[in-house]
Design a protein around this motif. Structure first.
Motif, mmCIF file in Angstrom:
data_model
loop_
_atom_site.group_PDB
_atom_site.id
_atom_site.type_symbol
_atom_site.label_atom_id
_atom_site.label_comp_id
_atom_site.label_asym_id
_atom_site.label_seq_id
_atom_site.Cartn_x
_atom_site.Cartn_y
_atom_site.Cartn_z
ATOM 1 N N GLY A 98 38.265 41.667 13.456
ATOM 2 C CA GLY A 98 38.652 40.400 12.843
ATOM 3 C C GLY A 98 38.013 39.201 13.512
ATOM 4 N N HIS A 99 37.466 39.373 14.711
ATOM 5 C CA HIS A 99 36.788 38.271 15.402
ATOM 6 C C HIS A 99 35.362 38.066 14.891
ATOM 7 N N GLN A 100 34.851 39.013 14.135
ATOM 8 C CA GLN A 100 33.526 38.858 13.556
ATOM 9 C C GLN A 100 33.587 37.837 12.424
ATOM 10 N N PRO A 101 32.461 37.228 12.093
ATOM 11 C CA PRO A 101 32.474 36.250 11.001
ATOM 12 C C PRO A 101 32.586 36.889 9.616
ATOM 13 N N ARG A 102 32.507 38.211 9.544
ATOM 14 C CA ARG A 102 32.559 38.890 8.252
ATOM 15 C C ARG A 102 33.991 39.197 7.837
#
Length: 164
Positions: free
Chosen positions: A56-60
Motif C-alpha cells: 500500500g506504500h507504493q504509488p500504484r
C-alpha cells in the motif's frame, strides 16, 4: 494474543524481505499465489495483511475482485490499507474474474490484485503468472477450503490415492 502478534511480526519480516528483493528486481518463479483458507477461521487472511499494507506504500493501486460482495470502506480502513488506492470490482462469472485479473496484473497499474477464484488449470495459472511478471504485480487467489475439496473430489484424486 502474543502468538498472533508474533506470527504477524514474523510474516511482516518475511514479506518485507521479499519486497526488498522485488525492489532489486530479483524474482521468484511465482508472482501469483493461491491462498486456501477456512471461512470459519478468517485468521489465515490476516497473514496476508502485512504484505498488503507494505504494498500500500507504493504509488500504484490495489485491486480486489470479488464475485458477490462489495468492498467495505470501513473494513479497508480497519485493516490499515489505503482507501484512496484500493479498488473493489465484482466479477459476474469465473471466466470474467480470470480475465479481469489477467488484464489487471498485466497493466502495471496495480501493486497487487486479490481475487476470489475457484481452483484452475495449470495453463490458466501460468497465464496469470506471466501477466503478473509483465506488470510487475503480485496476485493472490483466495479460495475457501470447501472449494478446494470439491475440486479435488471432482478430479477424483482421492479415489486414485491409497490411504493407509
Amino acid at each position: 494474543m502474543r502468538s498472533i502478534q508474533q506470527t504477524q511480526h514474523n510474516a511482516l519480516y518475511a514479506l518485507t524481505n521479499t519486497i526488498g528483493s522485488v525492489q532489486e528486481h530479483v524474482y521468484t518463479s511465482r508472482q501469483v499465489s493461491e491462498i486456501i483458507y477456512d471461512p470459519q477461521n478468517p485468521f489465515t487472511l490476516h497473514l496476508l495483511l502485512p504484505f498488503l499494507q507494505q504494498l500500500g506504500h507504493q504509488p500504484r493501486w490495489q485491486l480486489w475482485l470479488s464475485p458477490e460482495r462489495r468492498l467495505n470502506r470501513y473494513w479497508i480502513n480497519s485493516l490499515g490499507l489505503p482507501e484512496n488506492k484500493t479498488i473493489g470490482l465484482n466479477s459476474v462469472s469465473t471466466e470474467s474474474g480470470i480475465e479481469m485479473m489477467e488484464k489487471a496484473l498485466r497493466s502495471g497499474n496495480f501493486s497487487s490484485v486479490i481475487a476470489w477464484l475457484p481452483a484452475m488449470s495449470m495453463t490458466l495459472k501460468e497465464r496469470l503468472n506471466q501477466a503478473a511478471k509483465e506488470g510487475d504485480c503480485y496476485g493472490f487467489i483466495l479460495q475457501p477450503l470447501p472449494m478446494l475439496q470439491n475440486s479435488l473430489l471432482h478430479n477424483d484424486l482421492f479415489s486414485k490415492s491409497h490411504w493407509h
